[in-house]
Design an enzyme around this catalytic site. Structure first.
Site, PDB file in Angstrom:
ATOM      1  N   LYS A  51      21.615 -52.322 -47.537  1.00 44.78           N
ATOM      2  CA  LYS A  51      22.702 -52.655 -48.019  1.00 44.78           C
ATOM      3  C   LYS A  51      22.835 -52.038 -49.396  1.00 44.78           C
ATOM      4  CE  LYS A  51      24.584 -56.799 -46.504  1.00 44.78           C
ATOM      5  NZ  LYS A  51      25.939 -57.075 -45.885  1.00 44.78           N
ATOM      6  N   SER A 300      18.589 -52.700 -39.483  1.00 41.46           N
ATOM      7  CA  SER A 300      19.203 -53.274 -40.753  1.00 41.46           C
ATOM      8  C   SER A 300      18.548 -52.637 -42.129  1.00 41.46           C
ATOM      9  CB  SER A 300      20.302 -53.765 -40.300  1.00 41.46           C
ATOM     10  OG  SER A 300      19.224 -55.869 -40.010  1.00 41.46           O
TER      11      SER A 300
END
Length: 406
Positions: A51, A300
């Site tokens: 992110k 992720s």
């Protein structure tokens, strides 16, 4: 808006900000699925997740006036840390609204980066509603966690690195929550090689993108129930949805129980902690019908609190038969416990916990209840131990380890 020039610009801005996350070949996962599997460990990234890419790039494109108003966003945790980190680097304030169910490690890390944290609602969508209201009422600049093409451009820089490390990649597995990561990576990957296959992965209990693709438009699920909190999104982004339709070839959905198995695989084989959302792509490997392909699983993030981690370890070991509990009734006389212990030792069963209750009933021939939690090598070894006990005359029955192993 998602052009090669935009992706190049994002890569340039992020140089010197990102931590290198080179691909890791996994012999174990490769053998298990019959393909050549490589892991893209964004769990090792700055802030512990991909992110940071989108958040940092997005904030770099804001005007001075937008920055001075202060930033606000909603996040299940990883975007929060990315915005907080990038805001501190830019010298601007940030308010982050997070669901009350957000793991403590993500909340504390976000605060440590200097952001103001508000806990609100049970799922991301609840937090997002409050963040949007704060943006309107207080004039804060809203940095959306996934429904933003500039943000998705930053996330997509992952594809550059995949092709750099593995130019002949055949298939890329990407977790999907709101769709920002999948949009960026799939779009750039198709620009670099239109033949590469892109497979999105969602939890069955929060498969909002799969439902939207089936309907042909963005839909909202009534609930988003999954242990993969990072992708528990009821409504995917409408701005990124067309790019998902165009560039993601198909979606695989994963049961939560499969994430438990994937956690143990990655932890034991690669010594990495990966959060449940990131494990979606590892679990999906067993659902592929191809063989001999070069496959990249994007991990992720890795921001998992120790309580969740310990729970996954426990449940994973139970599922694999490496921890189990049995109960048996014994005659109430000296030496019976020793006899059972000798059977266990003779079959390499390692005792973790033992409960010896002499007051179950008044029948001294079967008056003692013995409950034992053991460590074993797997289901075959477990069956061997139970059979050995029965051959010695003990009616041993497996019981619920979850209730006993605490």
């Amino acid at each position: 808006m998602l052009t090669l020039e935009a992706f190049r610009q994002a890569r340039s801005v992020l140089q010197g900000v990102l931590r290198p996350t080179p691909l890791i070949h996994s012999p174990y996962l490769s053998k298990a699925c019959g393909n050549n599997v490589y892991l893209k460990p964004e769990n090792m990234q700055v802030t512990g997740a991909y992110k940071i890419r989108g958040a940092y790039y997005k904030i770099s494109t804001l005007t001075q006036e937008e920055k001075q108003r202060g930033l606000v966003t909603a996040s299940a945790g990883n975007h929060a840390q990315g915005v907080a980190y990038a805001a501190r680097a830019a010298g601007v304030s940030a308010t982050i609204v997070m669901p009350t169910t957000t793991p403590l490690v993500k909340v504390n890390n976000t605060k440590d980066y200097g952001a103001k944290v508000i806990l609100h609602g049970e799922v991301f969508d609840d937090a997002a509603a409050l963040a949007a209201r704060l943006s309107e009422e207080e004039g804060l600049t809203y940095v959306h966690p996934f429904n933003d093409l500039t943000l998705a451009t930053g996330q997509g820089t992952i594809a550059y690195e995949i092709f750099q490390d593995l130019p002949d990649v055949d298939l890329i597995l990407i977790p999907i929550g709101g769709g920002g990561l999948a949009t960026g990576v799939s779009t750039l990957a198709k620009l670099l090689n239109p033949q590469v296959e892109i497979v999105g992965v969602e939890p069955t209990g929060a498969a909002s993108m799969a439902a939207s693709l089936k309907a042909g438009h963005v839909v909202t699920l009534p609930t988003a129930t999954t242990i993969a909190d990072g992708v528990a999104v009821k409504t995917p982004g409408d701005l990124v949805f067309p790019y998902i339709q165009k560039n993601v070839d198909r979606i695989v959905t994963i049961e939560d129980s499969e994430l438990v198995e994937a956690f143990l695989d990655v932890m034991e084989r690669h010594k990495m902690v990966v959060e449940n959302a990131g494990l979606l792509t590892v679990a999906a490997l067993r659902h592929l019908d191809c063989k001999g392909k070069n496959i990249v699983s994007v991990l992720s993030g890795g921001n998992m609190d120790v309580i969740t981690m310990s729970s996954l370890v426990q449940h994973g070991l139970i599922c694999r038969g490496r921890i189990f509990t049995f109960a048996v009734q014994l005659p109430d006389r000296p030496g019976e416990l020793l006899r059972v212990a000798q059977v266990l030792a003779g079959n390499s069963g390692n005792i973790i916990k033992l409960e010896h209750n002499q007051f179950v009933n008044i029948n001294r021939q079967s008056g003692v209840e013995l409950r034992v939690t053991l460590e074993a090598f797997g289901h075959e070894h477990k069956a061997q131990i139970l059979q050995a006990l029965r051959q010695e005359g003990y009616d041993a029955a497996e019981t619920d380890t979850n209730d006993f192993y605490t």
